[in-house]
Design a protein around this motif. Structure first.
Motif, short mmCIF file in Angstrom:
data_model
loop_
_atom_site.label_atom_id
_atom_site.label_comp_id
_atom_site.label_asym_id
_atom_site.label_seq_id
_atom_site.Cartn_x
_atom_site.Cartn_y
_atom_site.Cartn_z
N GLY A 13 37.91 56.37 -11.43
CA GLY A 13 37.56 56.51 -12.84
C GLY A 13 37.28 57.96 -13.23
N VAL A 14 36.74 58.73 -12.28
CA VAL A 14 36.44 60.14 -12.51
C VAL A 14 37.06 60.94 -11.38
CG1 VAL A 14 34.63 61.89 -12.72
CG2 VAL A 14 34.28 59.63 -13.70
N SER A 15 37.90 61.91 -11.72
CA SER A 15 38.54 62.76 -10.73
C SER A 15 38.12 64.21 -10.94
CB SER A 15 40.06 62.66 -10.84
OG SER A 15 40.49 61.34 -10.62
N ILE A 16 37.66 64.84 -9.87
CA ILE A 16 37.22 66.23 -9.94
C ILE A 16 38.09 67.06 -9.02
CG2 ILE A 16 35.28 67.81 -9.55
CD1 ILE A 16 33.49 65.21 -9.90
N ALA A 17 38.85 67.97 -9.59
CA ALA A 17 39.68 68.88 -8.81
C ALA A 17 38.90 70.18 -8.59
CB ALA A 17 40.99 69.17 -9.54
N MET A 18 38.81 70.58 -7.36
CA MET A 18 38.07 71.79 -7.00
C MET A 18 38.75 73.04 -7.55
SD MET A 18 35.56 70.48 -5.45
CE MET A 18 34.77 71.93 -4.78
N GLY A 19 37.97 74.05 -7.82
CA GLY A 19 38.47 75.30 -8.39
C GLY A 19 39.51 75.99 -7.53
N GLN A 20 39.38 75.87 -6.20
CA GLN A 20 40.35 76.51 -5.31
C GLN A 20 41.57 75.63 -5.07
OE1 GLN A 20 37.68 74.91 -4.19
NE2 GLN A 20 38.14 73.92 -2.26
N GLY A 21 41.61 74.46 -5.70
CA GLY A 21 42.72 73.53 -5.51
C GLY A 21 44.02 74.07 -6.05
N VAL A 22 45.12 73.44 -5.61
CA VAL A 22 46.42 73.83 -6.10
C VAL A 22 46.64 73.31 -7.51
CG1 VAL A 22 47.42 73.95 -3.78
CG2 VAL A 22 47.50 71.81 -5.03
N ASP A 23 47.54 73.91 -8.26
CA ASP A 23 47.77 73.53 -9.65
C ASP A 23 48.26 72.10 -9.81
OD1 ASP A 23 46.95 75.99 -10.54
OD2 ASP A 23 48.97 76.81 -10.68
N GLU A 24 48.95 71.57 -8.85
CA GLU A 24 49.46 70.19 -8.94
C GLU A 24 48.33 69.23 -9.21
OE1 GLU A 24 53.19 70.57 -5.84
OE2 GLU A 24 51.27 69.86 -5.10
N ASP B 248 41.17 68.70 -3.58
CA ASP B 248 41.70 70.03 -3.86
C ASP B 248 43.17 70.20 -3.48
OD1 ASP B 248 41.56 70.06 -1.12
OD2 ASP B 248 40.35 71.87 -0.98
N GLY B 249 43.86 69.11 -3.18
CA GLY B 249 45.24 69.27 -2.75
C GLY B 249 46.16 68.14 -3.17
N PRO B 250 47.45 68.33 -2.93
CA PRO B 250 48.43 67.32 -3.30
C PRO B 250 48.18 65.96 -2.63
CG PRO B 250 49.52 69.37 -2.73
CD PRO B 250 48.07 69.53 -2.39
N ASN B 251 47.56 65.96 -1.46
CA ASN B 251 47.27 64.69 -0.79
C ASN B 251 46.15 63.91 -1.48
OD1 ASN B 251 45.38 66.62 0.09
ND2 ASN B 251 44.97 65.49 1.95
N ASP B 252 45.53 64.48 -2.50
CA ASP B 252 44.47 63.81 -3.25
C ASP B 252 44.97 63.15 -4.54
OD1 ASP B 252 42.42 64.59 -1.44
OD2 ASP B 252 42.42 66.58 -2.33
N VAL B 253 46.21 63.37 -4.91
CA VAL B 253 46.73 62.89 -6.18
C VAL B 253 46.64 61.36 -6.29
CG1 VAL B 253 48.79 62.71 -7.63
CG2 VAL B 253 48.21 64.89 -6.58
N GLU B 254 47.02 60.64 -5.25
CA GLU B 254 46.96 59.17 -5.29
C GLU B 254 45.51 58.69 -5.45
OE1 GLU B 254 49.48 57.14 -5.64
OE2 GLU B 254 50.86 58.83 -5.54
N MET B 255 44.58 59.41 -4.84
CA MET B 255 43.16 59.09 -4.98
C MET B 255 42.71 59.31 -6.43
SD MET B 255 40.01 60.90 -2.90
CE MET B 255 40.34 62.56 -3.51
N PHE B 256 43.16 60.41 -7.03
CA PHE B 256 42.81 60.71 -8.41
C PHE B 256 43.30 59.60 -9.35
CE2 PHE B 256 42.92 65.60 -7.71
CZ PHE B 256 41.63 65.57 -7.21
N LYS B 257 44.47 59.04 -9.06
CA LYS B 257 45.06 57.99 -9.91
C LYS B 257 44.21 56.72 -9.90
CE LYS B 257 49.87 59.41 -9.33
NZ LYS B 257 51.17 59.01 -8.75
N GLN B 258 43.50 56.45 -8.83
CA GLN B 258 42.76 55.20 -8.69
C GLN B 258 41.32 55.28 -9.18
OE1 GLN B 258 44.22 52.40 -7.88
NE2 GLN B 258 46.13 53.50 -7.59
#
Length: 66
Positions: free
Chosen positions: A55-66, A43-53
């Motif tokens: 296969g499936v990335s789920i951003a929480m509804g309360q997360g920031v737009d980034e 749900d945050g900017p510190n998760d972006v690198e994790m999302f890149k690696q």
């Protein structure tokens, strides 16, 4: 070093090249699972690198737009 805000008052600082994305890769290697088959949730900017690696990335509804 790598630095990112995880919450308004938190700053995550780690050694260069060490972040949640490197953890995804290393765990997948240890478990012998292709990273394309790994799902992550964040749900945050510190998760972006994790999302890149993963296969499936789920951003929480309360997360920031980034």
């Amino acid at each position: 070093m790598s630095a990112s805000k995880s919450k308004p008052r938190f700053l995550d600082v780690t050694s260069y090249g060490i972040h949640k994305g490197t953890v995804v890769v290393r765990l997948a290697e240890l478990l012998k699972i292709p990273t394309e088959r790994v799902a992550v949730i964040g749900d945050g900017p510190n998760d972006v690198e994790m999302f890149k690696q993963a296969g499936v990335s789920i951003a929480m509804g309360q997360g920031v737009d980034e």
